[in-house]
Design a protein around this motif. Structure first.
Motif, PDB file in Angstrom:
ATOM      1  N   VAL A  38      22.163  30.086 -24.495  1.00  0.00           N
ATOM      2  CA  VAL A  38      22.152  28.796 -23.804  1.00  0.00           C
ATOM      3  C   VAL A  38      23.066  27.819 -24.541  1.00  0.00           C
ATOM      4  N   PRO A  39      24.125  27.310 -23.894  1.00  0.00           N
ATOM      5  CA  PRO A  39      25.004  26.345 -24.567  1.00  0.00           C
ATOM      6  C   PRO A  39      24.233  25.097 -24.974  1.00  0.00           C
ATOM      7  N   LEU A  40      24.548  24.574 -26.145  1.00  0.00           N
ATOM      8  CA  LEU A  40      23.819  23.419 -26.650  1.00  0.00           C
ATOM      9  C   LEU A  40      24.660  22.144 -26.651  1.00  0.00           C
ATOM     10  N   ALA A  41      25.838  22.190 -26.064  1.00  0.00           N
ATOM     11  CA  ALA A  41      26.741  21.046 -26.154  1.00  0.00           C
ATOM     12  C   ALA A  41      26.093  19.758 -25.659  1.00  0.00           C
ATOM     13  N   ASP A  42      25.297  19.843 -24.605  1.00  0.00           N
ATOM     14  CA  ASP A  42      24.668  18.648 -24.038  1.00  0.00           C
ATOM     15  C   ASP A  42      23.587  18.084 -24.941  1.00  0.00           C
ATOM     16  N   HIS A  43      23.017  18.917 -25.783  1.00  0.00           N
ATOM     17  CA  HIS A  43      21.924  18.477 -26.647  1.00  0.00           C
ATOM     18  C   HIS A  43      22.401  17.956 -28.002  1.00  0.00           C
ATOM     19  N   ILE A  44      23.557  18.364 -28.436  1.00  0.00           N
ATOM     20  CA  ILE A  44      23.989  18.101 -29.811  1.00  0.00           C
ATOM     21  C   ILE A  44      23.974  16.612 -30.178  1.00  0.00           C
ATOM     22  N   PRO A  45      24.555  15.703 -29.369  1.00  0.00           N
ATOM     23  CA  PRO A  45      24.564  14.287 -29.773  1.00  0.00           C
ATOM     24  C   PRO A  45      23.167  13.714 -29.948  1.00  0.00           C
ATOM     25  N   TYR A  46      22.243  14.099 -29.077  1.00  0.00           N
ATOM     26  CA  TYR A  46      20.886  13.543 -29.135  1.00  0.00           C
ATOM     27  C   TYR A  46      20.072  14.177 -30.255  1.00  0.00           C
ATOM     28  N   ASN A  47      20.284  15.477 -30.479  1.00  0.00           N
ATOM     29  CA  ASN A  47      19.646  16.119 -31.625  1.00  0.00           C
ATOM     30  C   ASN A  47      20.146  15.518 -32.930  1.00  0.00           C
ATOM     31  N   THR A  48      21.423  15.170 -32.949  1.00  0.00           N
ATOM     32  CA  THR A  48      21.998  14.549 -34.139  1.00  0.00           C
ATOM     33  C   THR A  48      21.340  13.207 -34.427  1.00  0.00           C
ATOM     34  N   LEU A  49      21.071  12.428 -33.375  1.00  0.00           N
ATOM     35  CA  LEU A  49      20.385  11.143 -33.557  1.00  0.00           C
ATOM     36  C   LEU A  49      19.018  11.343 -34.205  1.00  0.00           C
ATOM     37  N   SER A  50      18.319  12.380 -33.775  1.00  0.00           N
ATOM     38  CA  SER A  50      17.011  12.676 -34.350  1.00  0.00           C
ATOM     39  C   SER A  50      17.122  12.990 -35.840  1.00  0.00           C
ATOM     40  N   MET A  51      18.139  13.769 -36.192  1.00  0.00           N
ATOM     41  CA  MET A  51      18.366  14.102 -37.607  1.00  0.00           C
ATOM     42  C   MET A  51      18.721  12.864 -38.414  1.00  0.00           C
ATOM     43  N   LEU A  52      19.561  12.019 -37.845  1.00  0.00           N
ATOM     44  CA  LEU A  52      19.979  10.798 -38.540  1.00  0.00           C
ATOM     45  C   LEU A  52      18.801   9.856 -38.756  1.00  0.00           C
ATOM     46  N   THR A 163       9.486   0.423 -38.403  1.00  0.00           N
ATOM     47  CA  THR A 163      10.123   1.267 -37.403  1.00  0.00           C
ATOM     48  C   THR A 163      11.381   0.610 -36.851  1.00  0.00           C
ATOM     49  N   LYS A 164      11.298  -0.696 -36.629  1.00  0.00           N
ATOM     50  CA  LYS A 164      12.466  -1.440 -36.156  1.00  0.00           C
ATOM     51  C   LYS A 164      13.589  -1.394 -37.178  1.00  0.00           C
ATOM     52  N   LYS A 165      13.231  -1.524 -38.465  1.00  0.00           N
ATOM     53  CA  LYS A 165      14.240  -1.474 -39.518  1.00  0.00           C
ATOM     54  C   LYS A 165      14.932  -0.111 -39.550  1.00  0.00           C
ATOM     55  N   CYS A 166      14.168   0.952 -39.349  1.00  0.00           N
ATOM     56  CA  CYS A 166      14.753   2.291 -39.329  1.00  0.00           C
ATOM     57  C   CYS A 166      15.720   2.443 -38.157  1.00  0.00           C
ATOM     58  N   LEU A 167      15.352   1.876 -37.012  1.00  0.00           N
ATOM     59  CA  LEU A 167      16.243   1.915 -35.849  1.00  0.00           C
ATOM     60  C   LEU A 167      17.512   1.115 -36.117  1.00  0.00           C
ATOM     61  N   GLU A 168      17.363  -0.019 -36.803  1.00  0.00           N
ATOM     62  CA  GLU A 168      18.538  -0.813 -37.163  1.00  0.00           C
ATOM     63  C   GLU A 168      19.437  -0.033 -38.117  1.00  0.00           C
ATOM     64  N   ASP A 169      18.825   0.697 -39.047  1.00  0.00           N
ATOM     65  CA  ASP A 169      19.606   1.556 -39.944  1.00  0.00           C
ATOM     66  C   ASP A 169      20.387   2.584 -39.137  1.00  0.00           C
ATOM     67  N   LEU A 170      19.711   3.187 -38.151  1.00  0.00           N
ATOM     68  CA  LEU A 170      20.348   4.204 -37.325  1.00  0.00           C
ATOM     69  C   LEU A 170      21.528   3.632 -36.556  1.00  0.00           C
ATOM     70  N   VAL A 171      21.356   2.438 -36.025  1.00  0.00           N
ATOM     71  CA  VAL A 171      22.446   1.786 -35.287  1.00  0.00           C
ATOM     72  C   VAL A 171      23.655   1.573 -36.191  1.00  0.00           C
ATOM     73  N   GLN A 172      23.408   1.064 -37.405  1.00  0.00           N
ATOM     74  CA  GLN A 172      24.501   0.811 -38.336  1.00  0.00           C
ATOM     75  C   GLN A 172      25.200   2.112 -38.742  1.00  0.00           C
ATOM     76  N   ILE A 173      24.417   3.138 -38.987  1.00  0.00           N
ATOM     77  CA  ILE A 173      24.999   4.431 -39.370  1.00  0.00           C
ATOM     78  C   ILE A 173      25.840   5.001 -38.240  1.00  0.00           C
ATOM     79  N   SER A 174      25.332   4.922 -37.021  1.00  0.00           N
ATOM     80  CA  SER A 174      25.994   5.563 -35.883  1.00  0.00           C
ATOM     81  C   SER A 174      27.318   4.904 -35.516  1.00  0.00           C
ATOM     82  N   ARG A 175      27.541   3.689 -35.984  1.00  0.00           N
ATOM     83  CA  ARG A 175      28.781   2.982 -35.648  1.00  0.00           C
ATOM     84  C   ARG A 175      29.958   3.377 -36.537  1.00  0.00           C
ATOM     85  N   ASN A 176      29.703   4.223 -37.522  1.00  0.00           N
ATOM     86  CA  ASN A 176      30.765   4.629 -38.436  1.00  0.00           C
ATOM     87  C   ASN A 176      30.612   6.121 -38.721  1.00  0.00           C
ATOM     88  N   LYS A 177      31.600   6.896 -38.320  1.00  0.00           N
ATOM     89  CA  LYS A 177      31.490   8.349 -38.474  1.00  0.00           C
ATOM     90  C   LYS A 177      31.335   8.757 -39.933  1.00  0.00           C
TER      91      LYS A 177
END
Length: 257
Positions: A38-52, A163-177
């Protein structure tokens, strides 16, 4: 990242990331010769968010990278920090722990997220659940926005503010590869060090059991459990490295969370 004194720089590690084309089509948590059905290309970005999210939560709990602790000097406290941080990260990311296939199946099993909303909802709900179950390190840092005066067992993860702080961390991380890659590298380092610590502890137990002449059957059973755990950690690390390779090619700094 893994070792501030001798380890490679972030740029050096990025240069050594294998091309995604060499990995895609192969199961990252099993043998390199086992291909995806089963190709996972569609899942990879969202799975990555979970890992981050799981990695960012761990970094916030420990006020930085737990891998900066030097475990080579056999300091039991530093060793425990690595193991506890790894357990916390894995308990916060079902994508990592539930997608390992068995030896008789090439198709991925477990959780694969299909949207940003699903990935974040699952991550935040797990954070709250883990807090209620007490899945937190006993000796965690308390410098999270002056919240240190309350219970270390319930406050940080059960707090909507945290929890909000963790989401803010995720947002900041995701904006820079580069931040994305660095965070995932830290996850890799945690998994690698945890596997090495378990292997070392297993060797000590073998030596101790040999000296005490304990029953070989019991010793063999314990060793098998440890071996399985080490193998699991290595498979999960390969899964993270698979997502690192994808991020290196396809991550867009303009991703909206």
């Amino acid at each position: 990242i893994a070792d501030q004194k001798q380890g490679p720089t972030l740029d050096e590690r990025i240069l050594k990331i294998p091309p995604f084309s060499n990995l895609y089509g192969h199961h990252p948590s099993s043998s390199i010769n086992v291909k995806f059905i089963v190709p996972l290309a569609d899942h990879i970005p969202y799975n990555t968010l979970s890992m981050l999210y799981a990695a960012a939560l761990t970094l916030r709990i420990y006020n930085g990278n737990p891998c900066c602790n030097d475990v080579s000097n056999n300091n039991e406290e530093d060793t425990d920090v690595i193991l506890q941080a790894t357990d916390l990260m894995l308990s916060s990311c079902p994508v990592l722990t539930s997608s390992i296939t068995d030896n008789n199946s090439a198709s991925p099993k477990g959780i694969n997220h299909t949207s940003t909303a699903q990935a974040l909802q699952c991550s935040t709900e797990l954070a709250v659940k883990n807090a209620r179950l007490g899945i937190l390190p006993e000796t965690m840092s308390h410098s999270i926005d002056n919240m240190s005066n309350e219970s270390s067992k319930t406050l940080p993860l059960s707090s909507s503010h945290f929890t909000k702080k963790c989401l803010e961390d995720l947002v900041q991380i995701s904006r820079n590869k580069r931040y994305v890659l660095k965070t995932l590298f830290i996850a890799v380092d945690l998994l690698r060090k945890s596997a090495a610590i378990c292997k070392k502890q297993q060797g000590k137990k073998k030596e101790k059991h040999s000296k005490e002449n304990q029953q070989q059957q019991q010793t063999a059973s314990n060793n098998t459990k440890i071996d399985r755990h080490i193998i699991s950690l290595r498979k999960i690390r390969k899964k993270v490295e698979f997502h690192i390779s994808w991020c290196n090619i396809y991550w867009d700094n303009n991703n909206k969370i």
